[in-house]
Design a protein around this motif. Structure first.
Motif, PDB file in Angstrom:
ATOM      1  N   ASN A   1       0.856  -1.195   0.000  1.00  0.00           N
ATOM      2  CA  ASN A   1       0.000   0.000   0.000  1.00  0.00           C
ATOM      3  C   ASN A   1       0.890   1.242   0.000  1.00  0.00           C
ATOM      4  N   ARG A   2       1.029   1.839  -1.161  1.00  0.00           N
ATOM      5  CA  ARG A   2       1.928   2.983  -1.311  1.00  0.00           C
ATOM      6  C   ARG A   2       1.528   4.168  -0.426  1.00  0.00           C
ATOM      7  N   LYS A   3       0.234   4.426  -0.339  1.00  0.00           N
ATOM      8  CA  LYS A   3      -0.242   5.554   0.449  1.00  0.00           C
ATOM      9  C   LYS A   3       0.142   5.419   1.915  1.00  0.00           C
ATOM     10  N   SER A   4       0.061   4.202   2.443  1.00  0.00           N
ATOM     11  CA  SER A   4       0.387   4.001   3.861  1.00  0.00           C
ATOM     12  C   SER A   4       1.847   4.308   4.137  1.00  0.00           C
ATOM     13  N   PHE A   5       2.692   4.083   3.142  1.00  0.00           N
ATOM     14  CA  PHE A   5       4.112   4.420   3.267  1.00  0.00           C
ATOM     15  C   PHE A   5       4.314   5.935   3.212  1.00  0.00           C
ATOM     16  N   GLU A   6       3.599   6.574   2.299  1.00  0.00           N
ATOM     17  CA  GLU A   6       3.739   8.024   2.139  1.00  0.00           C
ATOM     18  C   GLU A   6       3.234   8.790   3.360  1.00  0.00           C
TER      19      GLU A   6
END
Length: 208
Positions: free
Chosen positions: A89-94
Motif C-alpha cells: 500500500n503505497r499511500k500508507s508508506f507516504e
C-alpha cells in the motif's frame, strides 16, 4: 514470566494507516509470549477503534525484565513507537512522515524511540514499496527499519524486542529519563524479594 518480576514498564504505540495490520502484529506478538492464552479475535473486520492495551513481559538482552504495555491508539505518554506501513500500500508508506510528525509535535523530540515497520512482507508479488526505499526513509528520520509479516510470523518478536532494547539503551545513556508525571517509562517498585523461586511475588503497581 510474571509481571511482578519486571523492573520497568514501557508504554508503546503502534501507529499507521488503517488496515496496515497493526492489530495482526499485536495479536501475533502477544500470542507468542510463553504461556500466553490465544488473544480474543476482533468482533468485526472493520478498522480498529478504541484504546485496548496489550501486555507482554520481556527479558532484555542486556538489562532487566520489562513489561510492555502496547496500544494501537496514540497516547501522549509513550516511550516507543512502531510506525507501521503496508508494503503493498503505497499511500500508507507516504503517510509515515505525517504519523512521525504528529508524535514529535505531541510527545516532544526527546521522549520517543521509533522503529519503522514494513508489514505484510509475505506478499512479495504485490508489494509496491522496496526495502531500500523504506531504509532510506527510516535513515532520514533517524530510526531503524524492519520488515515483518504477522501471517508468516516473520520478525514480529524481533521488531518489538528491538524497540524495547533501544529504549533500555536510551535509558542507560540518559537520553530518556524517568519522570514522575510521565507514564512512558515507569519504575516498578518491588515490595519484597522472595528467596524461594516457588513463591509468587505481588505484581506491584504495574497497571497501565
Amino acid at each position: 514470566m510474571e509481571a511482578g518480576d519486571c523492573s520497568y514498564q514501557f508504554r508503546i504505540a503502534l501507529l499507521g494507516d488503517a488496515a496496515v495490520g497493526k492489530t495482526s502484529l499485536l495479536r501475533r506478538y502477544v500470542a507468542g509470549a510463553p504461556g500466553a492464552p490465544e488473544p480474543e479475535p476482533d468482533p468485526d473486520p472493520e478498522p480498529t477503534v478504541g484504546v485496548e492495551v496489550y501486555r507482554r513481559a520481556l527479558q532484555l538482552r542486556a538489562g532487566p525484565r520489562v513489561k510492555l504495555c502496547i496500544t494501537r491508539s496514540f497516547y501522549r505518554n509513550v516511550v516507543g513507537v512502531l510506525l507501521v506501513f503496508d508494503v503493498t500500500n503505497r499511500k500508507s508508506f507516504e503517510h509515515i512522515q505525517d504519523w512521525h510528525q504528529e508524535v514529535m509535535a505531541t510527545q516532544g523530540p526527546d521522549k520517543a524511540i521509533f522503529l519503522l515497520v514494513g508489514h505484510k512482507s509475505d506478499l512479495q508479488t504485490t508489494r509496491c514499496v522496496s526495502a531500500q526505499e523504506a531504509e532510506e526513509l527510516a535513515a532520514s528520520l533517524g530510526m531503524a527499519f524492519m520488515e515483518t509479516s504477522a501471517k508468516s510470523n516473520s520478525n514480529v518478536d524481533l521488531a518489538f524486542d528491538t524497540l524495547a532494547n533501544a529504549i533500555q539503551q536510551a535509558l542507560q545513556r540518559g537520553d530518556i529519563k524517568l519522570e514522575e508525571h510521565w507514564g512512558g517509562v515507569r519504575l516498578i517498585h518491588k515490595t519484597h524479594t522472595s528467596r524461594s523461586p516457588s513463591k509468587k511475588q505481588h505484581p506491584g503497581p504495574c497497571q497501565c
